[in-house]
Enzyme design. Sequence first.
Site, PDB file in Angstrom:
ATOM      1  N   GLU A   1     -15.338 -10.734  55.461  1.00 16.83           N
ATOM      2  CA  GLU A   1     -16.421 -11.337  56.237  1.00 16.83           C
ATOM      3  C   GLU A   1     -17.080 -10.251  57.069  1.00 16.83           C
ATOM      4  O   GLU A   1     -16.412  -9.496  57.780  1.00 16.83           O
ATOM      5  CB  GLU A   1     -15.851 -12.457  57.132  1.00 16.83           C
ATOM      6  CG  GLU A   1     -16.937 -13.197  57.886  1.00 16.83           C
ATOM      7  CD  GLU A   1     -16.533 -14.611  58.308  1.00 16.83           C
ATOM      8  OE1 GLU A   1     -15.502 -15.118  57.837  1.00 16.83           O
ATOM      9  OE2 GLU A   1     -17.271 -15.204  59.118  1.00 16.83           O
TER      10      GLU A   1
ATOM     11  N   LYS B   1      -8.485 -17.557  66.569  1.00 25.07           N
ATOM     12  CA  LYS B   1      -9.831 -18.080  66.824  1.00 25.07           C
ATOM     13  C   LYS B   1      -9.697 -19.590  66.775  1.00 25.07           C
ATOM     14  O   LYS B   1      -9.408 -20.158  65.723  1.00 25.07           O
ATOM     15  CB  LYS B   1     -10.791 -17.591  65.748  1.00 25.07           C
ATOM     16  CG  LYS B   1     -12.169 -18.246  65.751  1.00 25.07           C
ATOM     17  CD  LYS B   1     -13.078 -17.622  64.686  1.00 25.07           C
ATOM     18  CE  LYS B   1     -14.461 -18.280  64.641  1.00 25.07           C
ATOM     19  NZ  LYS B   1     -15.361 -17.627  63.665  1.00 25.07           N
TER      20      LYS B   1
ATOM     21  N   GLU C   1     -16.755 -22.356  65.728  1.00 21.76           N
ATOM     22  CA  GLU C   1     -17.355 -22.307  64.390  1.00 21.76           C
ATOM     23  C   GLU C   1     -16.489 -23.010  63.354  1.00 21.76           C
ATOM     24  O   GLU C   1     -16.227 -22.496  62.266  1.00 21.76           O
ATOM     25  CB  GLU C   1     -17.625 -20.851  63.987  1.00 21.76           C
ATOM     26  CG  GLU C   1     -18.563 -20.153  64.955  1.00 21.76           C
ATOM     27  CD  GLU C   1     -18.949 -18.739  64.560  1.00 21.76           C
ATOM     28  OE1 GLU C   1     -18.150 -18.078  63.881  1.00 21.76           O
ATOM     29  OE2 GLU C   1     -20.049 -18.309  64.945  1.00 21.76           O
TER      30      GLU C   1
ATOM     31  N   ASP D   1     -23.203 -12.561  70.713  1.00 20.57           N
ATOM     32  CA  ASP D   1     -22.499 -12.231  69.473  1.00 20.57           C
ATOM     33  C   ASP D   1     -22.883 -10.858  68.938  1.00 20.57           C
ATOM     34  O   ASP D   1     -23.600 -10.778  67.951  1.00 20.57           O
ATOM     35  CB  ASP D   1     -22.798 -13.312  68.425  1.00 20.57           C
ATOM     36  CG  ASP D   1     -21.856 -13.218  67.244  1.00 20.57           C
ATOM     37  OD1 ASP D   1     -20.901 -12.443  67.316  1.00 20.57           O
ATOM     38  OD2 ASP D   1     -22.086 -13.933  66.252  1.00 20.57           O
TER      39      ASP D   1
ATOM     40  N   GLU E   1     -13.343  -7.039  72.853  1.00 21.29           N
ATOM     41  CA  GLU E   1     -13.575  -7.073  71.406  1.00 21.29           C
ATOM     42  C   GLU E   1     -14.926  -6.445  71.096  1.00 21.29           C
ATOM     43  O   GLU E   1     -15.966  -6.957  71.498  1.00 21.29           O
ATOM     44  CB  GLU E   1     -13.529  -8.516  70.872  1.00 21.29           C
ATOM     45  CG  GLU E   1     -13.765  -8.595  69.358  1.00 21.29           C
ATOM     46  CD  GLU E   1     -13.596 -10.007  68.776  1.00 21.29           C
ATOM     47  OE1 GLU E   1     -12.662 -10.723  69.185  1.00 21.29           O
ATOM     48  OE2 GLU E   1     -14.414 -10.393  67.918  1.00 21.29           O
TER      49      GLU E   1
ATOM     50  N   GLU F   1     -22.634  -5.939  61.664  1.00 21.64           N
ATOM     51  CA  GLU F   1     -23.170  -7.235  61.243  1.00 21.64           C
ATOM     52  C   GLU F   1     -24.633  -7.414  61.631  1.00 21.64           C
ATOM     53  O   GLU F   1     -25.439  -7.888  60.832  1.00 21.64           O
ATOM     54  CB  GLU F   1     -22.319  -8.357  61.862  1.00 21.64           C
ATOM     55  CG  GLU F   1     -22.882  -9.742  61.609  1.00 21.64           C
ATOM     56  CD  GLU F   1     -22.049 -10.862  62.202  1.00 21.64           C
ATOM     57  OE1 GLU F   1     -20.994 -10.572  62.804  1.00 21.64           O
ATOM     58  OE2 GLU F   1     -22.452 -12.025  62.065  1.00 21.64           O
TER      59      GLU F   1
ATOM     60  N   TRP G   1     -28.311 -22.275  66.071  1.00 22.59           N
ATOM     61  CA  TRP G   1     -28.290 -21.574  64.787  1.00 22.59           C
ATOM     62  C   TRP G   1     -29.640 -20.904  64.503  1.00 22.59           C
ATOM     63  O   TRP G   1     -29.760 -20.084  63.599  1.00 22.59           O
ATOM     64  CB  TRP G   1     -27.992 -22.551  63.636  1.00 22.59           C
ATOM     65  CG  TRP G   1     -26.607 -23.095  63.645  1.00 22.59           C
ATOM     66  CD1 TRP G   1     -25.557 -22.639  64.395  1.00 22.59           C
ATOM     67  CD2 TRP G   1     -26.106 -24.180  62.874  1.00 22.59           C
ATOM     68  NE1 TRP G   1     -24.440 -23.388  64.141  1.00 22.59           N
ATOM     69  CE2 TRP G   1     -24.748 -24.348  63.203  1.00 22.59           C
ATOM     70  CE3 TRP G   1     -26.677 -25.047  61.925  1.00 22.59           C
ATOM     71  CZ2 TRP G   1     -23.950 -25.331  62.638  1.00 22.59           C
ATOM     72  CZ3 TRP G   1     -25.885 -26.027  61.358  1.00 22.59           C
ATOM     73  CH2 TRP G   1     -24.526 -26.162  61.712  1.00 22.59           C
TER      74      TRP G   1
HETATM   75  O1  GCW Z   1     -20.353 -12.773  64.660  1.00 23.00           O
HETATM   76  C1  GCW Z   1     -19.973 -14.029  64.193  1.00 23.00           C
HETATM   77  C2  GCW Z   1     -19.952 -13.881  62.716  1.00 23.00           C
HETATM   78  C3  GCW Z   1     -18.876 -14.669  62.031  1.00 23.00           C
HETATM   79  C4  GCW Z   1     -17.572 -14.420  62.757  1.00 23.00           C
HETATM   80  C5  GCW Z   1     -17.725 -14.898  64.180  1.00 23.00           C
HETATM   81  C6  GCW Z   1     -16.484 -14.642  65.001  1.00 23.00           C
HETATM   82  C7  GCW Z   1     -15.365 -14.258  61.859  1.00 23.00           C
HETATM   83  O2  GCW Z   1     -21.214 -14.203  62.210  1.00 23.00           O
HETATM   84  O3  GCW Z   1     -18.822 -14.238  60.702  1.00 23.00           O
HETATM   85  O4  GCW Z   1     -16.487 -15.049  62.122  1.00 23.00           O
HETATM   86  O5  GCW Z   1     -18.763 -14.222  64.809  1.00 23.00           O
HETATM   87  O6  GCW Z   1     -16.478 -13.634  65.698  1.00 23.00           O
HETATM   88  O7  GCW Z   1     -15.560 -15.405  64.964  1.00 23.00           O
END
Ligand code: GCW
Length: 722
Positions: A190, A310, A314, A388, A410, A416, A566
Amino acid sequence: MVFAILRRGGRFTLLAFQLVIALGLAAPAPAEDGYDLWLRYAPLGEEARAAWAGSFEGISVPGPASPVMDAAAGELQRGLRGLLGRDIDPADSGADLVLATPGRLPALDTLDLPLADLGEEGYLVRRVALDERTVTLVAGNTDRGVLYGVFALLRHLGTGHSPAALDLVDAPSVEWRVLNHWDNLDRSVERGYAGQSIWDWWRLPGQTEQRYVDYARANASLGINGTVLNNVNASALVLTPRYLDKVAAIADALRPWGLRVFLSARFSAPVDIGGLATSDPLDPAVRDWWRDKADEIYARIPDFGGLLVKANSEGQPGPREHGRSHAEGANALADALAPHGGVVFWRAFVYSDTDPEDRVRQAYTEFKPLDGDFADNVLVQVKNGPLDFQPREPFHPLFGAMPETPLAMEFQVTQEYLGFSTHLVYLGTMWEEVLQSDTHREGPGSTVAKVVDGRLQGHALTGMAGVANTGMDRDWSGHPFAQANWYAFGRLAWDPDRGAADIAREWLAQTFSRETAFVDPATTLMMGSREAAVNYMTPLGLAHLMGTGHHYGPAPWVDDLGRPEWNPYYYHRADTEAIGFDRTAAGSDAVSQYAPPLAQRFGSLDSVPDEMLLWFHRLPWDHPVGGVTLWEALVAHYDLGVAQARQMQADWAKLSRWVDAERHARVKRFLDIQAREAQWWRDACLAYFSEVSGRPLPPGAEPPAHSLEHYRSLTFPFAPGN
Ligand code: GCW
């Protein structure tokens, strides 16, 4: 011909060099594929070699053999062979290079060395008199300390430092320095842009790969001491006996390099694989299940690090379904791990799909009241920013705001939201910016770095996590410069106060060339690269304009998805009047989650930095920014981003004589893509903002290459990492 001799090395090398110099040519570096990362140990120049002549005749490791000491001594031989071009004898005695701990060599106690301050992982490398001889001592309190000392010594040589300056004493500021792999059991990754997962689950445990060892060496060279093997969007299968055997085989391969294995745990595992009816963390059967599971893991992997979770984010299961808090959820797992010395990293990346609260406020709202409720072996793992992993965000307001709870940082090493592994974006500057941000929680100077390394609020349990950017690509990270982000993460995890420029220099010298004529301009290129990406993607505090789902390329127009957050539109809210997200007291009041001096600074138009402007404020298009209107400033930033991307192309072109042709060409092609995509970002975003604002581009600005319809029509099936 000259090149062939050069490549063959040996006695002809000097001759060939002289010939090359006589002919006034630059020697081309031999072809490289990037597999060796920063551990190339490229030969030092003649002068530097001469300076080390007479040192390093033989290595001695007093005391019993151990896998870690074998690894350390082997790496030293390998490194010195490369750097100095000679084989160093492993010898039991009489050697002038001594790798030792006080337990192995009691004589160390008589030398008055500052070993007491070095903890379990610190090291000291210094010339000392031992048995009436002068030796180079690499010492630590444990074998792992010595291993890190060996890498420090090799780095010292590899970056071109002299013997005179050889006095290295260091210890990590952060206890857990951990990579997080978002790797799935089917080997997809991922948000991975460098090929399949390096973990070959199918062939494990019978087959382990040299790559595992080289991965561990690379991490050890940076002081990374833990790795979470699987995705936080976890399959519970990894906790079944079949997979635990595979995990144990990986742990065995990594252990000699001081790297401990962790797993991501799915909170509903007691139901998914345990046959229980609930995963309620307060249910006694559930607690027993986790205890038994921990026993089962530690029976196979006695030094297992712990679990990363986690939860309630999500779509992942969590304690909330059972009416329990995150602390109650975390503590159930923590209690199971505690007897074995394991820890839980519990992620604070939560936002609900039913909560209308501003998304960037939600984690703070949920976690802050739980301060003090977590078990002693829990770290709450917080992303650097409240949204994010954007090109730029303010630091996460939880840092400093939970004094009773150790908060792990983190960072996302994989890019990404930053051009995947196609764009050259050095993240050291971004992380330095975050770590040096002042939370003002315990007065001025309360930096995020001090929260993370425990200094500010007195925590011994500390951690920093980096979402890995490794894969099966030959060069591990997909882009030669993406390796620098892995490197920078490791170095900052060891010492969060290190400077990004220093780290870049160090990495460049070891990865490409030590020549100042290369390192200086290449450092400048790296140091500006993240700001370039901010400018061509999301300037002035904008965020999350990326295409939905895959996050590749611009799509600020998306506004029709099921959940408001989203949609990129949610984050910029541009219309004919204004643009930006009002997070002042008049809006979502996210500013109030920061300490008062910052809440005030961010909340006021007089003091908010331009870089955060539209993150905290919604402003009319004519709002003055630096002497022009907001609209003009936005256009100028996008233009600057494109210009910066082009400048990187030009700057890199000038550095070809220092870099082997293969890697130089590969970076060049990536920079070409990056410059094209910067233009695409600029054109698509300006076409869109021009339309929604009803404003034409300012006079003189270049019109977008295509219509807005064109940009909107682009789709990207099979984008990687999605
Ligand atoms: O940044 C977002 C990503 C997801 C990711 C999530 C997370 C692993 O788009 O792909 O999932 O964060 O950090 O949990």
